[in-house]
Structures are given as structure tokens and as C-alpha cells.
Design an enzyme around this catalytic site. Structure first.
Site, PDB file in Angstrom:
ATOM      1  CG  ASN A 198      -1.632   1.298   1.260  1.00 49.43           C
ATOM      2  OD1 ASN A 198      -1.880   1.860   0.413  1.00 49.43           O
ATOM      3  ND2 ASN A 198      -2.278   1.514   2.586  1.00 49.43           N
ATOM      4  CE  LYS A 242      -0.070   3.152   4.948  1.00 54.02           C
ATOM      5  NZ  LYS A 242       0.057   3.355   6.315  1.00 54.02           N
ATOM      6  CG  HIS A 274      -5.729   1.989   5.520  1.00 60.43           C
ATOM      7  ND1 HIS A 274      -5.110   2.822   6.396  1.00 60.43           N
ATOM      8  CD2 HIS A 274      -4.655   0.937   5.259  1.00 60.43           C
ATOM      9  CE1 HIS A 274      -3.709   2.426   6.675  1.00 60.43           C
ATOM     10  NE2 HIS A 274      -3.514   1.464   6.082  1.00 60.43           N
ATOM     11  CD  GLU A 311      -2.810   5.491   6.902  1.00 57.12           C
ATOM     12  OE1 GLU A 311      -2.755   5.470   5.754  1.00 57.12           O
ATOM     13  OE2 GLU A 311      -1.737   4.685   7.555  1.00 57.12           O
ATOM     14  CD  GLU A 314      -2.886  -2.287   7.658  1.00 53.56           C
ATOM     15  OE1 GLU A 314      -2.016  -2.568   6.921  1.00 53.56           O
ATOM     16  OE2 GLU A 314      -3.672  -1.251   7.529  1.00 53.56           O
ATOM     17  N   GLY A 352       3.214   2.513  10.682  1.00 51.03           N
ATOM     18  CA  GLY A 352       4.032   3.606  10.449  1.00 51.03           C
ATOM     19  C   GLY A 352       4.917   4.001  11.854  1.00 51.03           C
ATOM     20  CB  SER A 359       5.945  -1.436  11.678  1.00 47.93           C
ATOM     21  OG  SER A 359       5.742  -0.166  12.061  1.00 47.93           O
ATOM     22  N   GLY A 392       5.269   1.688   4.511  1.00 49.20           N
ATOM     23  CA  GLY A 392       6.551   2.165   4.321  1.00 49.20           C
ATOM     24  C   GLY A 392       7.418   1.271   3.404  1.00 49.20           C
TER      25      GLY A 392
HETATM   26  P1  13P Z   1       3.390   0.457   7.616  1.00 47.32           P
HETATM   27  O1  13P Z   1       3.981  -0.771   7.147  1.00 47.32           O
HETATM   28  O2  13P Z   1       4.221   1.907   7.202  1.00 47.32           O
HETATM   29  O3  13P Z   1       3.518   0.530   9.137  1.00 47.32           O
HETATM   30  O4  13P Z   1       2.100   0.753   7.023  1.00 47.32           O
HETATM   31  C1  13P Z   1       0.961  -0.293   7.231  1.00 47.32           C
HETATM   32  C2  13P Z   1      -0.079  -0.190   6.615  1.00 47.32           C
HETATM   33  O5  13P Z   1      -0.913   0.897   7.088  1.00 47.32           O
HETATM   34  C3  13P Z   1      -0.246  -0.717   5.239  1.00 47.32           C
HETATM   35  O6  13P Z   1      -1.804  -0.473   4.911  1.00 47.32           O
END
Ligand code: 13P
Length: 252
Positions: free
Chosen positions: A9, A11, A97, A99, A169, A175, A215, A237
Site C-alpha cells: 500500500n 498510500k 484502512h 487512515e 492492522e 508507521g 511496520s 513504508g
Molecule cells: P507501515 O508498514 O508503514 O506500518 O504501514 C502499514 C499499513 O498501513 C499498510 O496498509
């Protein structure tokens, strides 16, 4: 049996040239050493979907969208409909998600509608769930995730839900550099599978892939993927660097 999946992803990151370089890097490194047993999904921002799909047509890589509208079409400025995604051959889409839930106030009932729009258009769903740190501290995490899964998915028939991948998640691990331990993740994945089994039966629950996100890195992927109920990862990330992403894919 259920599939192993690693999804990246991206983002709201990368420009188109950067995105194309990333895909080139992933394709080159994958062609050297993948056994093809793991499905790889790239989830770029909307404007890059067509270009990235064209870039991977000669490979086994799938492409997903990060979101879609709950509406079918019409006067909804700024929204992107599921049939538009289908018309550019999008294979998957993320729904819910954390977010989107947190910054765009997407509630489970809206997410259930998005799931419907996608399945009507033959796009597979990656349905995200996960608790906040506060909810975990208050020992509400199992209930929170269970409710997210029920309200987002349980209106589907058993045949329909087979087109859904669940991604767990935990918000406190996204993150932050803080990963759920393999035991914490396995415990929640097993819980999600039990919740699915209680409603849809064991056979259906056994077929649904449940991904872990938060992460995930080359250094911790293998330990996570070795857990019985972890069928892959949703990577943020680390999916922005070809080498890291491919090394996570190869952690199976
Ligand atoms: P990170 O791997 O950056 O922690 O993000 C996870 C995520 O939200 C994937 O959708």
C-alpha cells in the site's frame, strides 16, 4: 487452500516516474528468485492505476486501489466509482484502512456499501480492521475487531465473502516502527478466523486469507508469516523500496 499474499500500500507517496521505477525494480528482482507461490499486489494512488497495470500485464503481479466510492455514479465530485476501477482492470481494492476510518470518518456501515460496490464489479476486497492503542489497553481489541468484521462483511453470502481478504492492522503498529509480536498478531488472526467460522462455517473461514499490517519489514516478515493464521502482509513504508518489498515477498 488459501493464498499467501503480499500487498504494497503506497498510500499518498511517489510521483508517476518514481512509481514506475519502483515497479521496474520489483519486477526485476522478483524475476530472479520468486517461486510464484505468493500473490503480489501493488496498491498505488488512483492516477497511476492504468499505467502500473500496463507495466505488470506481462507478470503475475496484481494491482489494487486504495479506496472507492460507496456510490455507483453521479454528482459526487472527487469520488472514484467501483465500475471505473473495473474499467481499468483493477484486481483489488482496500476498504476501511484505519487512515480512512480515522481521518475521513468512514464508519463500518459505509464500508459495507463500498464492499458491495466492489464485489458487484468483480473487484476483490481487502477489508482492513484493527484496534487503537487505547482500545488495546482497555482490553477491547478482540471486540472492536470482531465488530468491524461483522458490520463490514456479514451481510455477504458465503460465496461472496470468498472474494474478500481480511487485513488486520493494529493502529498502534502502523508507521510507528512498533510491530505486533508474532504471538499478538497470531492471536488476533486466529480470533478473526474463529469469528468468520462461527458465521460462515470452517470451510469458508479456512479459505479466507488474513494479512497482517503494521511496520512489517524484511527483518520481521518471516517470523510473522510463519504463524498459522497469518497468510501474508499489507505493507506500507517498506513497500516503497523494491529491495525491501521483494525481500518481504521472499520471506515465505
Ligand atoms: P507501515 O508498514 O508503514 O506500518 O504501514 C502499514 C499499513 O498501513 C499498510 O496498509
Amino acid at each position: 487452500m488459501r493464498k499467501n499474499i503480499v500487498a504494497g500500500n503506497w498510500k499518498m507517496n511517489l510521483t508517476l516516474p518514481e512509481a514506475k521505477d519502483l515497479v521496474e525494480g520489483i519486477k526485476n528482482q522478483l524475476s530472479n528468485n520468486t517461486d510464484g507461490g505468493t500473490e503480489v499486489i501493488l496498491i498505488p494512488p488512483f492516477p497511476f492505476l492504468t499505467e502500473i497495470k500496463n507495466q505488470v500485464v506481462d507478470s503475475a503481479i496484481s494491482v489494487g486501489a486504495q479506496n472507492c466510492s460507496m456510490y455507483k455514479s453521479g454528482a459526487y465530485t472527487g469520488e472514484v466509482a467501483a465500475n471505473m476501477l473495473a474499467s481499468v482492470n483493477t484486481d483489488y481494492a482496500l476498504v476501511g484502512h484505519s487512515e480512512r476510518r480515522e481521518y475521513f470518518n468512514e464508519i463500518n456501515q459505509v464500508l459495507a456499501e463500498k464492499v458491495n460496490r466492489l464485489l458487484e464489479n468483480n473487484i476483490k476486497v481487502i477489508y482492513c480492521c484493527g484496534e487503537s492503542l487505547e482500545e488495546r489497553k482497555e482490553d477491547k481489541h478482540f471486540n472492536v475487531v470482531e465488530t468491524q468484521v461483522e458490520l463490514g462483511l456479514f451481510h455477504l453470502s458465503a460465496d461472496e465473502v470468498k472474494n474478500v481478504v481480511v487485513a488486520y492492522e493494529p493502529v498502534w503498529a502502523i508507521g510507528t516502527g512498533e510491530t505486533a509480536s508474532p504471538e499478538q498478531a497470531q492471536e488476533m488472526h486466529a480470533h478473526i478466523r474463529r469469528v468468520l467460522a462461527a458465521y460462515y462455517g470452517d470451510d469458508v473461514a479456512e479459505e479466507i486469507s488474513i494479512l497482517y499490517g503494521g511496520s512489517v519489514k524484511p527483518a520481521n516478515a518471516q517470523e510473522l508469516f510463519q504463524q498459522t493464521d497469518i497468510d501474508g502482509g499489507l505493507i506500507g513504508g517498506a513497500s516503497l523500496k523494491a529491495e525491501d518489498f521483494v525481500s518481504i515477498i521472499n520471506a515465505f
